[in-house]
Write a protein that holds these residues in place. Structure first.
Motif, PDB file in Angstrom:
ATOM      1  N   MET A   1      -8.697   4.596   9.724  1.00  0.00           N
ATOM      2  CA  MET A   1      -7.863   5.802   9.564  1.00  0.00           C
ATOM      3  C   MET A   1      -6.574   5.468   8.841  1.00  0.00           C
ATOM      4  SD  MET A   1      -7.197   9.157  11.495  1.00  0.00           S
ATOM      5  CE  MET A   1      -5.633   8.875  12.083  1.00  0.00           C
ATOM      6  N   THR A   2      -6.250   6.238   7.829  1.00  0.00           N
ATOM      7  CA  THR A   2      -4.971   5.998   7.169  1.00  0.00           C
ATOM      8  C   THR A   2      -3.877   6.718   7.924  1.00  0.00           C
ATOM      9  OG1 THR A   2      -5.408   7.847   5.740  1.00  0.00           O
ATOM     10  CG2 THR A   2      -5.877   5.689   4.853  1.00  0.00           C
ATOM     11  N   ILE A   3      -2.921   5.958   8.367  1.00  0.00           N
ATOM     12  CA  ILE A   3      -1.827   6.573   9.107  1.00  0.00           C
ATOM     13  C   ILE A   3      -0.489   6.204   8.504  1.00  0.00           C
ATOM     14  CG2 ILE A   3      -2.924   6.892  11.358  1.00  0.00           C
ATOM     15  CD1 ILE A   3      -1.693   4.058  11.989  1.00  0.00           C
ATOM     16  N   ILE A   4      -0.530   5.428   7.436  1.00  0.00           N
ATOM     17  CA  ILE A   4       0.719   4.953   6.856  1.00  0.00           C
ATOM     18  C   ILE A   4       0.850   5.366   5.394  1.00  0.00           C
ATOM     19  CG2 ILE A   4       1.956   2.843   6.160  1.00  0.00           C
ATOM     20  CD1 ILE A   4       0.783   1.832   8.945  1.00  0.00           C
ATOM     21  N   ALA A   5       2.016   5.847   5.055  1.00  0.00           N
ATOM     22  CA  ALA A   5       2.280   6.209   3.666  1.00  0.00           C
ATOM     23  C   ALA A   5       3.295   5.226   3.099  1.00  0.00           C
ATOM     24  CB  ALA A   5       2.831   7.626   3.585  1.00  0.00           C
ATOM     25  N   ARG A   6       2.969   4.655   1.942  1.00  0.00           N
ATOM     26  CA  ARG A   6       3.917   3.765   1.258  1.00  0.00           C
ATOM     27  C   ARG A   6       4.680   4.607   0.244  1.00  0.00           C
ATOM     28  NH1 ARG A   6       2.122  -2.182   0.313  1.00  0.00           N
ATOM     29  NH2 ARG A   6       2.761  -2.189   2.494  1.00  0.00           N
ATOM     30  N   VAL A   7       6.001   4.638   0.401  1.00  0.00           N
ATOM     31  CA  VAL A   7       6.804   5.626  -0.327  1.00  0.00           C
ATOM     32  C   VAL A   7       7.825   4.950  -1.251  1.00  0.00           C
ATOM     33  CG1 VAL A   7       8.431   7.559  -0.068  1.00  0.00           C
ATOM     34  CG2 VAL A   7       6.552   7.277   1.567  1.00  0.00           C
ATOM     35  N   ALA A   8       7.901   5.441  -2.500  1.00  0.00           N
ATOM     36  CA  ALA A   8       8.985   5.050  -3.409  1.00  0.00           C
ATOM     37  C   ALA A   8      10.033   6.149  -3.316  1.00  0.00           C
ATOM     38  CB  ALA A   8       8.468   4.922  -4.833  1.00  0.00           C
ATOM     39  N   LEU A   9      11.222   5.778  -2.842  1.00  0.00           N
ATOM     40  CA  LEU A   9      12.277   6.780  -2.665  1.00  0.00           C
ATOM     41  C   LEU A   9      12.906   7.129  -4.011  1.00  0.00           C
ATOM     42  CD1 LEU A   9      13.928   5.121   0.426  1.00  0.00           C
ATOM     43  CD2 LEU A   9      12.498   7.174   0.415  1.00  0.00           C
TER      44      LEU A   9
ATOM     45  N   ALA B   1       0.858   5.016  -2.010  1.00  0.00           N
ATOM     46  CA  ALA B   1      -0.447   4.616  -1.491  1.00  0.00           C
ATOM     47  C   ALA B   1      -0.551   5.019  -0.024  1.00  0.00           C
ATOM     48  CB  ALA B   1      -0.611   3.110  -1.629  1.00  0.00           C
ATOM     49  N   LEU B   2      -1.794   5.173   0.460  1.00  0.00           N
ATOM     50  CA  LEU B   2      -2.048   5.389   1.884  1.00  0.00           C
ATOM     51  C   LEU B   2      -2.689   4.119   2.432  1.00  0.00           C
ATOM     52  CD1 LEU B   2      -3.470   9.021   1.843  1.00  0.00           C
ATOM     53  CD2 LEU B   2      -1.157   8.279   2.365  1.00  0.00           C
ATOM     54  N   LEU B   3      -2.237   3.683   3.610  1.00  0.00           N
ATOM     55  CA  LEU B   3      -2.704   2.402   4.151  1.00  0.00           C
ATOM     56  C   LEU B   3      -3.149   2.553   5.596  1.00  0.00           C
ATOM     57  CD1 LEU B   3       0.476   0.485   2.999  1.00  0.00           C
ATOM     58  CD2 LEU B   3      -1.696   0.442   1.780  1.00  0.00           C
ATOM     59  N   ASP B   4      -3.963   1.582   6.042  1.00  0.00           N
ATOM     60  CA  ASP B   4      -4.400   1.570   7.441  1.00  0.00           C
ATOM     61  C   ASP B   4      -3.349   0.926   8.330  1.00  0.00           C
ATOM     62  OD1 ASP B   4      -6.745   2.613   6.600  1.00  0.00           O
ATOM     63  OD2 ASP B   4      -7.694   0.656   6.319  1.00  0.00           O
ATOM     64  N   HIS B   5      -2.739  -0.131   7.791  1.00  0.00           N
ATOM     65  CA  HIS B   5      -1.690  -0.754   8.589  1.00  0.00           C
ATOM     66  C   HIS B   5      -0.599  -1.288   7.678  1.00  0.00           C
ATOM     67  CE1 HIS B   5      -4.954  -3.699   7.893  1.00  0.00           C
ATOM     68  NE2 HIS B   5      -3.938  -4.384   7.416  1.00  0.00           N
ATOM     69  N   SER B   6       0.538  -1.581   8.313  1.00  0.00           N
ATOM     70  CA  SER B   6       1.696  -2.015   7.540  1.00  0.00           C
ATOM     71  C   SER B   6       2.157  -3.366   8.067  1.00  0.00           C
ATOM     72  CB  SER B   6       2.810  -0.979   7.711  1.00  0.00           C
ATOM     73  OG  SER B   6       4.039  -1.517   7.278  1.00  0.00           O
ATOM     74  N   PRO B   7       2.667  -4.223   7.205  1.00  0.00           N
ATOM     75  CA  PRO B   7       3.220  -5.497   7.691  1.00  0.00           C
ATOM     76  C   PRO B   7       4.516  -5.297   8.475  1.00  0.00           C
ATOM     77  CG  PRO B   7       3.551  -5.272   5.312  1.00  0.00           C
ATOM     78  CD  PRO B   7       2.717  -4.123   5.744  1.00  0.00           C
ATOM     79  N   HIS B   8       5.098  -4.130   8.401  1.00  0.00           N
ATOM     80  CA  HIS B   8       6.358  -3.876   9.104  1.00  0.00           C
ATOM     81  C   HIS B   8       6.084  -3.163  10.421  1.00  0.00           C
ATOM     82  CE1 HIS B   8       8.103  -4.858   5.241  1.00  0.00           C
ATOM     83  NE2 HIS B   8       7.305  -3.952   4.705  1.00  0.00           N
ATOM     84  N   SER B   9       7.030  -3.308  11.363  1.00  0.00           N
ATOM     85  CA  SER B   9       6.872  -2.582  12.625  1.00  0.00           C
ATOM     86  C   SER B   9       8.007  -1.578  12.762  1.00  0.00           C
ATOM     87  CB  SER B   9       6.879  -3.569  13.792  1.00  0.00           C
ATOM     88  OG  SER B   9       8.012  -4.407  13.674  1.00  0.00           O
TER      89      SER B   9
END
Ligand SMILES: [Zn+2]
Ligand SMILES: [Zn+2]
Length: 743
Positions: free
Chosen positions: A1-9, A50-58
């Protein structure tokens, strides 16, 4: 499931951030969506990369809001922006910003909504109504649907009254989006394809073959250089190529220089595709649109209703999908280069977009840039040549007038030669029209002797030295060579060597004195800024209310007036001796374009070029309409000194308020780059040297010029080195890849 959005501000951080997508927004966010997110204590807008399943950040924060029903960026344009950021050494967000106009980036939707009243057939029995109410309903039944405001005015009623009727289900009031059309008032008369001559046919054939299969276009590369003399009918080839593209179910982008984006140009495209099986909207993008108009034009493209886009530089990013063809008309025009970051060149971006999306690119010009012609010669592009005018008219006769003779005859600096004077007189007698052209001098000036034509040049770089009036010094801004300003001309001992040129006002004054009865009109950038004045003025000229039109290079573009039989270039030298290795090329292009304005009607045209250096190759080849000849000798000069197109240039500008600090920084930077970039083969570094425009406002500017055969790898290393370079306070460094303006 994609729950993370990678955003360029929407900042220039050259960095992306990850955000959690809350359940209520799941499924609404895609790559390319615009979102609102928290950033520190602020809320900012950004684009989803991009849409991601997980992120290296918390500890991720939540996306707050998604804007609009669909992503505004298409993946192809996002990839293009990524390439741009790398190649042109700019933050990714900045590249993205060019791709998405301000009008559609905003949080508030840019649609203009309006309330409309609509008649609905009464549900069963009509309830009891007053006479007034019945009257209103009767009027509405006649018109069926009408803007509320207009209806209130014509029936002299109130909104409250109508709302009451709405409650009883007798009519409906609702919001409707009203689209703006910047050309809505124009009447478009449909046009049919014109018959093509054999050269046009061959060009169309080659482009069509490539359109069928851009990946394997047979003997053709999918990038075409369409080299056609002025009046050879390039636009008709464009129009029929676009028709083929539409037949294949794809769309097209047509880039034209801003100044050539006249109503006539737009009309020609609209007329061809306004009816018939290939009917589509034509969206227009240029800087004179209001923000609202721009928003609506852009949305028409995104929704696929406008499959043809015609526009200036930034239209290269239009979200046409799928894209089949990009046309870059007047590809040699320097206005395709953006002068502030991201400093991209729309022609080169178009070629890259073509490669990434496997579509056909056509670069058209009567005077191709050396870069494009070089690529065609080296088979990177396919060359298509159109050598005759579509209407079989002859190219005008060009005469070069040696102004050094006039200088000897007259006291002071002459403006009009005897030859040009009598040519104008003849036109006035015959009721024909004249265009006089004064190519504006660059910012910086060179030193030229009006008696013998001598120009002070750099012994190392073969470009004109810049005359720095204040310091009374001559400087080369590429290698730093300096020289004293001579009191007498080194060639002929003439003491009047400090000749500064003459502006349009002076020429106008002289014209009025010489021809008091002629109707003279000056046309310069001030007039061109007001869109309607420009239109009216051209209308006046077309209808013969003006005898002599006097202007700068702005009048050189694409204008077509059958009654113009004389074109005069007052001082060809003004653009010839600016301190730029492209000065000769620009002058050749300018002279050819301007000469192309003469003789577009029944009467043969005549062109006079006045010059103090009449034997300069750029002038002589333009006189003979000989592009090939010009190309050969100019390429030789560029090869000798490793200038483009045989190399690529990165121009670093170091600027600050204190000259000593700026020069010191420039020298440090050079030393550092020399060390770090030493693995690059064949890298040439020149400077630092004061820029020709050494003091812009109160800033001191220095240049460092890097030349290398292949730019893409160098520009990435350069971006990195500049990021790591410790620039002292109050000094800044900018980098321009493939610069067009060397001032
Ligand atoms: Zn001289
Ligand atoms: Zn030099």
């Amino acid at each position: 499931m994609t729950i993370i959005a990678r955003v360029a501000l929407d900042l220039s951080l050259d960095k992306t951030f990850d955000y959690l997508i809350p359940p209520e927004l799941a499924g609404q966010i895609q790559s390319g969506s615009r979102v609102k997110v928290p950033f520190g204590k602020r809320e900012l807008l950004g684009s989803v990369m991009a849409l991601l399943d997980h992120s290296p950040h918390s500890n991720l924060k939540l996306v707050l809001k998604v804007l609009g029903p669909r992503p505004l960026l298409i993946p192809q344009v996002m990839d293009l922006a990524r390439w741009m950021a790398d190649y042109y050494c700019c933050p990714f967000e900045l590249a993205l910003k060019s791709a998405l106009p301000e009008a559609v980036r905003k949080e508030k939707s840019g649609w203009r909504a309006q309330l409309w009243v609509r008649w609905i057939s009464p549900p069963g029995q009509i309830p009891k109504l007053t006479g007034r109410q019945r009257e209103i309903l009767k009027r509405l039944e006649e018109v069926r649907e009408i803007p509320l405001k207009q209806f209130l005015q014509t029936t002299n009623s109130t909104a409250a009254l109508l709302r009451k009727l709405e409650c009883r289900c007798l009519l409906e009031i609702r919001e409707k989006i009203q689209e703006r059309d910047p050309y809505g008032d124009d009447i478009i008369i449909p046009s049919a394809p014109l018959e093509l001559n054999p050269e046009q046919n061959a060009a169309l054939g080659a482009i069509s073959a490539a359109l069928q299969n851009p990946a394997r276009a047979g003997k053709f590369k999918p990038v075409f250089l369409l080299h056609g003399v002025t009046g050879s009918g390039k636009t008709e080839v464009y129009l029929q190529s676009i028709a083929k593209t539409l037949e294949l179910g794809r769309g097209a982008i047509v880039l034209v220089p801003e100044i050539a984006l006249t109503p006539q140009t737009v009309e020609r495209f609209k007329a061809r595709f306004s009816t018939g099986p290939l009917q589509t909207l034509v969206a227009v993008l240029h800087s004179h649109l209001s923000s609202g108009e721009r928003h609506d034009e852009w949305q028409k493209i995104l929704q696929g209703r406008a499959r043809i886009v015609i526009g200036a530089r930034s239209a290269v990013f239009a979200p046409v999908n799928p894209l089949g063809l990009i046309i870059v008309d007047e590809e040699h025009e320097s206005s395709y280069k953006q002068e502030e970051a991201p400093r991209y060149h729309a022609r080169d971006v178009a070629v890259m977009r073509g490669r990434m999306e496997q579509c056909v690119v056509v670069l058209g010009s009567a005077t191709p840039s050396l870069e494009s012609y070089y690529n065609a010669r080296n088979r990177k592009y396919s060359l298509l040549e159109m050598t005759v005018r579509a209407d079989d008219k002859k190219l005008p006769l060009v005469r070069v007038v040696d102004m050094r003779h006039e200088f000897r005859k007259e006291k002071g600096i002459p403006i009009f030669s005897q030859l040009l004077k009598s040519a104008i007189e003849r036109r006035l007698e015959q009721c024909e029209q004249t265009i006089l052209f004064l190519n504006r001098r660059g910012y910086a000036s060179s030193l030229q002797c009006p008696k013998c034509g001598y120009v002070a040049g750099c012994p190392n770089c073969s470009i004109s030295l810049t005359y720095h009036r204040q310091e009374s010094q001559l400087r080369c801004h590429i290698c730093g060579h300096t020289g004293q300003v001579p009191d007498l001309c080194p060639a002929c001992r003439n003491p009047a060597i400090r000749f500064a040129g003459i502006g349009t006002e002076k020429v106008e004054e002289a014209l009025r004195k010489l021809f008091p009865r002629a109707r003279v009109q000056r046309m310069d950038s001030d007039i061109l800024k007001r869109k309607n004045d420009y239109r009216l003025l051209l209308g006046d000229f077309r209808s013969g209310k003006i005898d002599i039109l006097l202007g700068t290079q702005m009048i050189a573009k694409g204008l077509h007036f059958p009654n113009v039989t004389l074109v005069g270039i007052v001082y060809a030298d003004l653009s010839l001796h600016i301190p730029d290795f492209r000065a000769g090329e620009r002058t050749f292009q300018l002279l050819t374009q301007v000469a192309g304005r003469a003789g577009r009607g029944e009467i043969e045209g005549e062109v006079f070029v006045q010059s103090f250096t009449p034997f300069h190759p750029a002038i002589q080849y333009a006189r003979r309409h000989d592009f090939q000849g010009f190309y050969e000798q100019e390429l030789e000069f560029r090869q000798q000194l490793q200038y483009p197109p045989v190399s690529r240039v990165a121009l670093l500008t170091i600027k600050g308020k204190i000259e000593e600090k700026v020069r010191f920084t420039a020298e440090c930077l050079k030393r550092e780059l020399e060390q770090r970039l030493s693995p690059f083969d064949g890298l040439v570094m020149a400077g630092p040297a004061p820029a020709p425009l050494a003091r812009a406002e109160t800033w001191f500017r220095y240049h460092l010029m890097l030349r290398i055969r292949q730019m893409s790898k160098l520009s990435q290393s350069l971006a990195l080195e500049l990021k790591n370079f410790k620039c002292p306070e109050e000094v800044s460094v900018t980098v321009d890849i493939d610069p067009v303006n060397l001032m």
